[in-house]
Design a protein around this motif. Structure first.
Motif, mmCIF file in Angstrom:
data_model
loop_
_atom_site.group_PDB
_atom_site.id
_atom_site.type_symbol
_atom_site.label_atom_id
_atom_site.label_comp_id
_atom_site.label_asym_id
_atom_site.label_seq_id
_atom_site.Cartn_x
_atom_site.Cartn_y
_atom_site.Cartn_z
ATOM 1 N N PRO A 1 44.088 31.542 21.827
ATOM 2 C CA PRO A 1 44.027 30.361 20.589
ATOM 3 C C PRO A 1 42.308 29.855 20.962
ATOM 4 C CG PRO A 1 46.014 29.992 21.828
ATOM 5 C CD PRO A 1 45.326 30.956 22.777
ATOM 6 N N PRO A 2 41.585 29.610 19.829
ATOM 7 C CA PRO A 2 40.352 29.277 19.695
ATOM 8 C C PRO A 2 40.107 27.842 20.537
ATOM 9 C CG PRO A 2 40.997 30.085 17.536
ATOM 10 C CD PRO A 2 42.012 30.225 18.487
ATOM 11 N N GLN A 3 41.060 26.908 20.253
ATOM 12 C CA GLN A 3 41.058 25.618 20.856
ATOM 13 C C GLN A 3 41.243 25.608 22.600
ATOM 14 O OE1 GLN A 3 43.385 26.491 18.856
ATOM 15 N NE2 GLN A 3 45.450 25.491 19.454
ATOM 16 N N LEU A 4 41.328 26.881 22.754
ATOM 17 C CA LEU A 4 41.421 27.093 24.385
ATOM 18 C C LEU A 4 40.448 27.672 25.011
ATOM 19 C CD1 LEU A 4 45.309 27.417 24.800
ATOM 20 C CD2 LEU A 4 43.819 25.438 25.207
ATOM 21 N N ARG A 5 39.443 27.910 24.205
ATOM 22 C CA ARG A 5 38.251 28.803 24.795
ATOM 23 C C ARG A 5 36.860 27.888 24.480
ATOM 24 N NH1 ARG A 5 38.855 34.792 22.344
ATOM 25 N NH2 ARG A 5 38.975 34.164 20.102
ATOM 26 N N PRO A 6 36.080 27.802 25.217
ATOM 27 C CA PRO A 6 35.846 28.175 26.616
ATOM 28 C C PRO A 6 37.020 27.353 27.293
ATOM 29 C CG PRO A 6 34.036 26.607 25.958
ATOM 30 C CD PRO A 6 34.746 27.023 24.483
ATOM 31 N N CYS A 7 37.254 27.654 28.601
ATOM 32 C CA CYS A 7 38.163 26.919 29.311
ATOM 33 C C CYS A 7 37.845 26.818 30.874
ATOM 34 C CB CYS A 7 39.570 27.446 29.061
ATOM 35 S SG CYS A 7 39.689 29.024 29.827
ATOM 36 N N VAL A 8 38.693 26.313 31.796
ATOM 37 C CA VAL A 8 38.519 26.575 32.966
ATOM 38 C C VAL A 8 39.944 27.465 33.446
ATOM 39 C CG1 VAL A 8 37.092 24.755 33.632
ATOM 40 C CG2 VAL A 8 39.506 24.401 33.695
ATOM 41 N N ALA A 9 39.929 28.289 34.435
ATOM 42 C CA ALA A 9 41.181 29.307 34.470
ATOM 43 C C ALA A 9 41.646 29.658 36.057
ATOM 44 C CB ALA A 9 40.848 30.393 33.816
ATOM 45 N N THR A 10 42.609 30.042 36.165
ATOM 46 C CA THR A 10 43.106 30.471 37.464
ATOM 47 C C THR A 10 44.162 31.589 37.090
ATOM 48 O OG1 THR A 10 43.953 29.875 39.563
ATOM 49 C CG2 THR A 10 44.945 28.942 37.785
ATOM 50 N N PHE A 11 44.402 32.436 38.121
ATOM 51 C CA PHE A 11 45.248 33.590 38.086
ATOM 52 C C PHE A 11 46.148 33.774 39.130
ATOM 53 C CE2 PHE A 11 41.822 35.813 39.737
ATOM 54 C CZ PHE A 11 42.382 36.659 40.473
ATOM 55 N N GLY A 12 47.465 34.171 39.078
ATOM 56 C CA GLY A 12 48.475 34.515 40.337
ATOM 57 C C GLY A 12 49.729 34.483 39.681
ATOM 58 N N ASN A 13 50.877 34.681 40.441
ATOM 59 C CA ASN A 13 52.086 34.967 40.112
ATOM 60 C C ASN A 13 52.947 33.508 40.009
ATOM 61 O OD1 ASN A 13 52.572 37.916 40.118
ATOM 62 N ND2 ASN A 13 52.254 37.689 42.157
ATOM 63 N N PHE A 14 52.324 32.460 40.825
ATOM 64 C CA PHE A 14 52.846 31.045 40.911
ATOM 65 C C PHE A 14 54.467 31.051 40.838
ATOM 66 C CE2 PHE A 14 48.854 31.127 38.056
ATOM 67 C CZ PHE A 14 48.156 30.300 39.034
ATOM 68 N N ASP A 15 55.063 32.002 41.524
ATOM 69 C CA ASP A 15 56.653 31.948 41.556
ATOM 70 C C ASP A 15 56.967 30.587 42.570
ATOM 71 O OD1 ASP A 15 58.971 32.598 41.550
ATOM 72 O OD2 ASP A 15 58.884 33.769 43.259
ATOM 73 N N GLY A 16 57.481 29.729 42.179
ATOM 74 C CA GLY A 16 57.956 28.442 42.847
ATOM 75 C C GLY A 16 56.945 27.393 42.441
ATOM 76 N N VAL A 17 55.701 27.728 42.016
ATOM 77 C CA VAL A 17 54.682 26.580 41.832
ATOM 78 C C VAL A 17 55.054 25.491 43.204
ATOM 79 C CG1 VAL A 17 53.774 24.937 40.083
ATOM 80 C CG2 VAL A 17 55.171 26.946 39.153
ATOM 81 N N HIS A 18 54.865 26.118 44.194
ATOM 82 C CA HIS A 18 54.943 25.202 45.248
ATOM 83 C C HIS A 18 53.528 24.422 45.533
ATOM 84 C CE1 HIS A 18 52.468 28.129 47.122
ATOM 85 N NE2 HIS A 18 53.198 29.191 46.933
ATOM 86 N N ARG A 19 53.656 23.675 46.838
ATOM 87 C CA ARG A 19 52.194 22.832 46.888
ATOM 88 C C ARG A 19 51.057 23.560 47.061
ATOM 89 N NH1 ARG A 19 54.455 19.056 51.685
ATOM 90 N NH2 ARG A 19 52.402 17.869 51.257
ATOM 91 N N GLY A 20 50.986 24.725 47.676
ATOM 92 C CA GLY A 20 49.989 25.507 47.650
ATOM 93 C C GLY A 20 49.289 25.943 46.314
#
Length: 316
Positions: free
Chosen positions: A11-30
């Motif tokens: 979506p145009p309103q989400l770029r530019p942005c700051v980003a990360t990537f990963g599986n994020f399973d559990g979205v734990h404290r790490g």
């Protein structure tokens, strides 16, 4: 939180942005340490925070024989990411063809061209992405210098052990839900619809809410647990939304059961009609392993002890 599946559809309103990537399973404290820094970078730069993930889990495609059980499947993970302040989630379909994409092309196509990311926040252990598993933090830094985005690296997190999805799975497989909660930063949750069972609990004076086969979330080892039953259809703040519960996981060996079931007895309540409701079961502490009893009387004595032990654990 907006959700899409191709970098070109950002979506145009989400770029530019700051980003990360990963599986994020559990979205734990790490994961939360990375997401907290991501949202901080977003506020500092006045940019939205975007997470990139893969569907299905890459190991499920590349090495299905050792694919991990998913702690928090798609909808549960997405809800946790949104709660962490993520404005957009790009879920890349992971296929054997996609796996042949070089690490450089993946980064450029996704983060430079697609998202126009001005900063990329990653964990120090980020490695093994792209064809040949060649991508790592050093490559990200090199591409950042070339294409004009910053790379922010978060060191491994943990107290007595490293916070990781693998550690959460290990604890849940052992029934160690309290230890899993320390890594997750919250009780582990399984979500499902309440269905009819054999009604044995009601006949014994302990009516239970049984989760159906559509439940989401990694089910811990067989046993009895203390926790909470959360009625998701009720609004936040409703006194009937979050109820203390003794939770049983297993096949009911006393009755020669064959099907593994998650069932919850809400303490001191025999008046609830929860059939058809969408509920969450939050696991707080382990009460005892699953046992086979020689008589109904022995089972009833054990269930009374389970309730008191559950009450004690939740009060503490």
């Amino acid at each position: 939180m907006q959700h899409w599946t191709s970098p070109s559809d950002t979506p145009p309103q989400l770029r530019p942005c700051v980003a990360t990537f990963g599986n994020f399973d559990g979205v734990h404290r790490g994961h939360r340490a990375i997401l907290d820094e991501l949202t901080r970078q977003g506020r500092e730069r006045d940019l939205p925070a975007v997470a990139v993930t893969f569907d299905p889990h890459p190991v499920e495609v590349m090495h299905p024989e050792r694919a991990p059980e998913i702690i928090s499947p798609g909808p549960l993970r997405d809800e946790l990411l949104e709660q962490a302040g993520i404005a957009g989630l790009l879920s890349l379909p992971f296929t054997t063809e996609f796996a042949q994409t070089s690490a450089v092309d993946y980064v450029v196509d996704t983060f430079v061209t697609g998202l126009q990311a001005q900063a990329l926040v990653v964990g120090a252990d980020t490695r093994g992405f792209g064809a040949g598993y060649t991508g790592d933090v050093d490559l990200l830094r090199s591409l950042g210098e070339e294409h004009g985005f910053d790379v922010v690296v978060i060191e491994d997190q943990g107290e007595t052990e490293r916070w990781s999805s693998s550690a959460v799975r290990t604890h849940l497989a052992a029934g160690e839900v309290a230890e899993a909660s320390l890594i997750l930063g919250r009780p582990h949750r399984v979500v499902g619809t309440v269905v009819h069972g054999h009604h044995r609990g009601r006949e014994l004076g302990y009516p239970t809410a049984n989760l159906g086969a559509d439940s989401l979330g990694l089910v811990p080892a067989d046993g009895v647990y203390a926790g909470w039953l959360v009625r998701l259809d009720l609004p936040e703040g409703d006194p009937e939304r979050r109820l203390p519960a003794a939770i049983s996981v297993g096949t009911n060996p006393t009755f020669d059961g064959q099907v593994r079931v998650v069932e919850s007895y809400v303490l001191d309540r025999t008046d609830l009609d929860l059939y058809g409701e969408r509920v969450a079961v939050d696991f707080v502490g382990h009460v005892r392993p699953t046992l086979r009893f020689d008589s109904i009387d022995e089972l009833l004595v054990a269930m009374a002890r389970d309730v008191e032990r559950t009450r004690d654990l939740l009060e503490r």
